[in-house]
Each structure stands twice: as structure tokens, then as C-alpha cells.
Design a protein around this motif. Structure first.
Motif, PDB file in Angstrom:
ATOM      1  N   GLY A 201       0.717  -1.431  -0.084  1.00 45.72           N
ATOM      2  CA  GLY A 201      -0.013   0.038  -0.091  1.00 45.72           C
ATOM      3  C   GLY A 201       0.929   1.281  -0.050  1.00 45.72           C
ATOM      4  N   LYS A 202       0.217   2.490  -0.220  1.00 48.56           N
ATOM      5  CA  LYS A 202       0.876   3.595  -0.127  1.00 48.56           C
ATOM      6  C   LYS A 202       1.805   3.690   1.187  1.00 48.56           C
ATOM      7  CE  LYS A 202       0.046   8.652  -0.806  1.00 48.56           C
ATOM      8  NZ  LYS A 202      -1.020   9.687  -0.916  1.00 48.56           N
ATOM      9  N   ASP A 203       2.874   3.954   0.923  1.00 45.00           N
ATOM     10  CA  ASP A 203       3.890   4.209   2.073  1.00 45.00           C
ATOM     11  C   ASP A 203       3.893   2.873   3.164  1.00 45.00           C
ATOM     12  OD1 ASP A 203       4.365   6.967   1.315  1.00 45.00           O
ATOM     13  OD2 ASP A 203       2.897   7.560   2.386  1.00 45.00           O
TER      14      ASP A 203
END
Length: 457
Positions: A201-203
Motif C-alpha cells: 500500500g501507499k507508504d
């Protein structure tokens, strides 16, 4: 005389029983035969004058099922015994009293013959022969009167509402590793360092842990299957596939699933058969395309039937050749003459490098206490799928296996909704099925019922 193209012998009378489900519905035409009838001439007043022709009735044909009575009965009893055991013996620190249904299918690897198909609890189908079905009888069977090994409609409901289409859990991992190898995401010689958790996922804001948070250390692809590493599947399969095919990863995953019979009909011909439910096809529901692939990689985004799992297992055993499950071996006429014979029927075939198959076979080697002392080397994979029901996470037991590992004869799939770990809930049923088949046919080709017991003086 009034002419019609319809065959009068195939018209149903009001007092005739009609196949309404399963094989009786599927083979209704073959089973019922034809009614006898008279052809009459009529006058201008539409009054019968004389008999022009007298057509005698024709007996229906017989269908010969592939189901073996002894294997079937032992399978049904094994599920009942196991459900009873789960109600009385703590597993994972608790009793599993909501485990009240179970499904199992045993399918021959070389022929496709289904020798056992059990949907428990069961009921006496003779209730349909009555002129009317009493309300109290219907109330008892309405939750499981259909075949839960092929559909999710009125096919049995666990204590907390789960039906018979269940996520595969870790039983998908042999196929996940095959996909990873075929797509070049890793090789058979690569080593993954399992830290017990994988991020995506994001970051890297989302994560998936191994069962019980186990840190498994260095893993080959085969060892990742054997130790059931969620982290490996997430990082090296689901996430890697997403990165390799931006926007197309789900379609690639779905292609492989269908090649192994997951998400398509098994082609058994049974009325009402489900093709399963591929939740990974709905990225919005999963949260994102990446999340859908990540969760699918370790068995949490595809719900399938026990028959589909058995066909999938047989496809693993056949190294990519998917064959049709056969429930009827032949059809004979009233004189016993064979009018149709059924045999092995290939539906699909997918090729992988031989080294990939060797890696998978080595990986399908999870320790299963229920098989202690089992005299055959066999390939297996346990699974525990998680599904939400009534605001809580429910654990379902899933188990697949084929035996022997080399030159396999039988593929088995067992599902116990809300049974907890597959090794504890589903595997003991599979052991009973393999033993019953060994008695009747012999996993090594020698039926054990024909082998005299050793005499000790």
C-alpha cells in the motif's frame, strides 16, 4: 386426425414423479423412458372413431454412478464424527460448536470419477415422494436440502450464518507459487527472508502477518508452501504481480485461477452448480487493486465449492491438466446394453516448467497430525480461511491432498465452515476418505479389502 410434432410418449402425466434435483434432474430424459399411448382418428364432431395405432411404453434407461457406496458412507460418517469432536474438544483454545456443516469430495486423478460427494447434514430424500411436504419436515431441511458441495443456495448454514462457498485460505498457496515462478517473480533457487509480516500500500501503510505471527526466517518457494508463509505470498506474489502488471494484475491472476477450475464451472453437468465468487474482481470492495491481489495471493479473495477444490487438487496432481468430474460411468438400456460410456475428459491444460512442479510437490508437505502413520507419501496443503459473519471473524477449516505423491490416484477436498484450523478440522476427514478408497481400490492399485491379514502364531 390432428397431427403434432411433439412425442406423446414424452408428455408427463399428473401422477408421474419428475426429477427435481441432482442427477435425477440432469438425466431425467434417460431415466423416465416413454409412456405408452394410443393414436385415435376423430370425426368432424371431434369424437373418437377408432384406434389407428397402439404404442407400448418404453422402460427408462439406468445410470451407473461413479460414487462408491462404501467410500461415500465412510465420508459422511467421518464428517459427522469430526463435527461432534469439534463440539467437545478445544482447538486453538476454544470449542467450535458453530461448526455444524461439512463438505467433502473425492475425485480420481486419472479418470475424473467422483467416488464420494458428501454434504452434511443430510436428509432422507424420500420426503419428496409424499403428496405434500409437511411444514415441520420442510422447516428441518430447508437450510440444507440442496448439495452444498456444488452451490451456496440453501446448502447448509453454519452456526453463525456462513454457507458452503468458503475462501480457500492457504490451500491456494501451491498455485500462488506456481504463478510466481511462471511469471518470473522469483526462481526455485531464490530465498525469501520471512520476518512474520509483509507490508504493502501507499507508504507501506498496510500489512499482513503470518498465522499466529510466526517468523519463519529463510524460505525457498517450496518451504514457503510447507510453512504456509503469508508474508512470502504477499510480497513475492501478490504485490510483485501488481507491480509487474500495473492495472492488469487482476486479469493475469484471474486467468490462472480459471485454468485450474477456480471461478468457472467444473462442467459436472449438475443443475445449479456454482462457478464460485471471485471477490478479487471487485477492487473497490477490497480497498484497491493492490489489496485485492495481495489478499488473493494467500487465499482470502476467492470463494469456491468443494467440487471446485477437488478439481483444482486433481489439476495440481495432473500437473496442469484439468479434467471433468464424472458422476456417471455409463448408461444402459433395460436389457443391460451400454448405450453411452463416460471416460476421462480433458477440459483445459496449462504448461509449466517441470522444475516448477517439483518445487510445488516438495512444498505440499505440511505436517498434519491426523495423517500420522499413513502408509503413503502424499501431497497436501492445510488452510484456514477467515470470513466475516455477524460482526466477527470466523475461521474455516480447508484441506486438500492427493495420494500418492508420485503417480497419484485420488484427490480429496474437505471444507468445515467455522471448524478452525484445517489441520485439526478438515484433515481428519480426508484421512478417512483416503483409507476408505485404499480399501476399495488401493492407492497403490491393490484393493486392501482383498489382501489377507497377516497371521501371527
Amino acid at each position: 386426425m390432428k397431427q403434432t410434432d411433439a412425442d406423446p410418449g414424452l408428455s408427463y402425466r399428473e401422477d408421474e414423479f419428475v426429477g427435481i434435483y441432482g442427477l435425477e434432474q440432469q438425466y431425467q430424459r434417460e431415466l423416465r423412458g416413454k409412456n405408452g399411448y394410443q393414436t385415435l382418428s376423430v370425426n368432424a364432431q371431434n369424437m373418437a372413431e377408432k384406434v389407428i395405432a397402439l404404442v407400448p411404453p418404453v422402460k427408462g434407461n439406468d445410470i451407473w454412478m461413479t460414487i462408491n457406496k462404501n467410500v461415500q458412507m465412510r465420508t459422511e460418517q467421518a464428517i459427522k464424527d469430526q463435527l461432534n469432536w469439534l463440539h467437545r474438544n478445544p482447538v486453538q483454545g476454544k470449542l467450535h460448536k458453530d461448526a455444524i456443516t461439512g463438505y467433502a469430495v473425492a475425485m480420481e486423478v486419472d479418470t475424473g470419477n467422483v467416488v464420494a460427494m458428501a454434504n452434511m447434514p443430510d436428509y432422507d430424500t424420500n420426503v419428496w415422494n409424499a403428496e405434500r411436504l409437511p411444514p415441520e419436515v420442510w422447516a428441518k431441511i430447508e437450510g440444507y436440502y440442496q448439495n452444498g458441495t456444488i452451490n451456496d443456495i440453501s446448502s447448509g448454514v453454519s452456526g453463525n450464518g456462513l454457507k458452503s462457498l468458503i475462501y480457500l485460505g492457504s490451500t491456494i498457496k501451491p498455485l500462488s507459487v506456481l504463478i510466481g515462478l511462471e511469471e518470473g517473480l522469483f526462481t526455485t533457487g531464490d530465498t525469501y527472508m520471512d520476518k512474520g509480516i509483509a507490508y504493502f500500500g501507499k507508504d507501506n501503510s498496510s500489512s499482513v502477518r503470518n498465522s499466529s505471527g510466526h517468523v519463519l526466517g529463510p524460505l525457498s518457494p517450496a518451504k514457503a508452501i510447507q510453512e504456509s508463509s503469508n508474508a512470502f505470498m504477499v510480497e513475492w506474489v501478490g504485490n510483485a504481480l501488481y507491480k509487474k502488471y500495473p492495472g492488469e494484475g487482476i486479469a493475469i491472476w484471474d486467468k490462472y485461477m480459471k485454468a485450474f477450475g477456480l471461478g468457472v464451472s467444473t462442467q459436472s453437468g449438475l443443475p445449479g452448480e456454482s462457478a464460485g465468487v471471485a471477490d478479487y474482481l471487485d477492487p473497490k470492495k477490497a480497498g484497491s487493486t493492490q489489496a485485492a491481489l495481495v489478499h488473493a495471493s494467500f487465499g482470502q479473495k476467492g470463494k469456491y465449492t468443494a467440487l471446485q477444490l477437488a478439481q483444482y487438487t486433481a489439476t495440481l496432481a495432473n500437473e496442469g491438466v484439468r479434467i471433468k468430474p464424472q458422476l456417471v460411468s455409463k448408461i444402459t438400456d433395460p436389457d443391460g446394453k451400454t448405450v453411452k460410456q463416460f471416460g476421462r475428459e480433458v477440459l483445459d491444460s496449462i504448461s509449466f516448467h517441470p522444475s516448477y512442479w517439483k518445487e510445488i510437490k516438495r512444498g505440499m508437505n505440511t505436517k498434519v497430525k491426523a495423517f500420522d502413520g499413513f502408509p503413503y507419501d502424499f501431497a497436501r496443503k492445510t488452510g484456514t480461511s477467515e470470513m466475516e459473519a455477524f460482526g466477527a471473524t470466523r475461521d474455516n477449516g480447508v484441506f486438500i491432498a492427493y495420494a500418492p505423491r508420485e503417480h497419484p490416484k485420488l484427490a480429496v477436498a474437505v471444507i468445515i465452515p467455522e471448524g478452525g484450523f484445517g489441520a485439526n478440522s478438515a484433515a481428519p476427514v480426508a484421512r478417512q476418505i483416503f483409507e476408505a478408497y485404499d480399501q476399495e481400490y488401493g492407492l497403490d492399485g491393490v484393493p486392501k479389502k482383498n489382501v489377507p491379514e497377516s497371521r501371527v502364531d
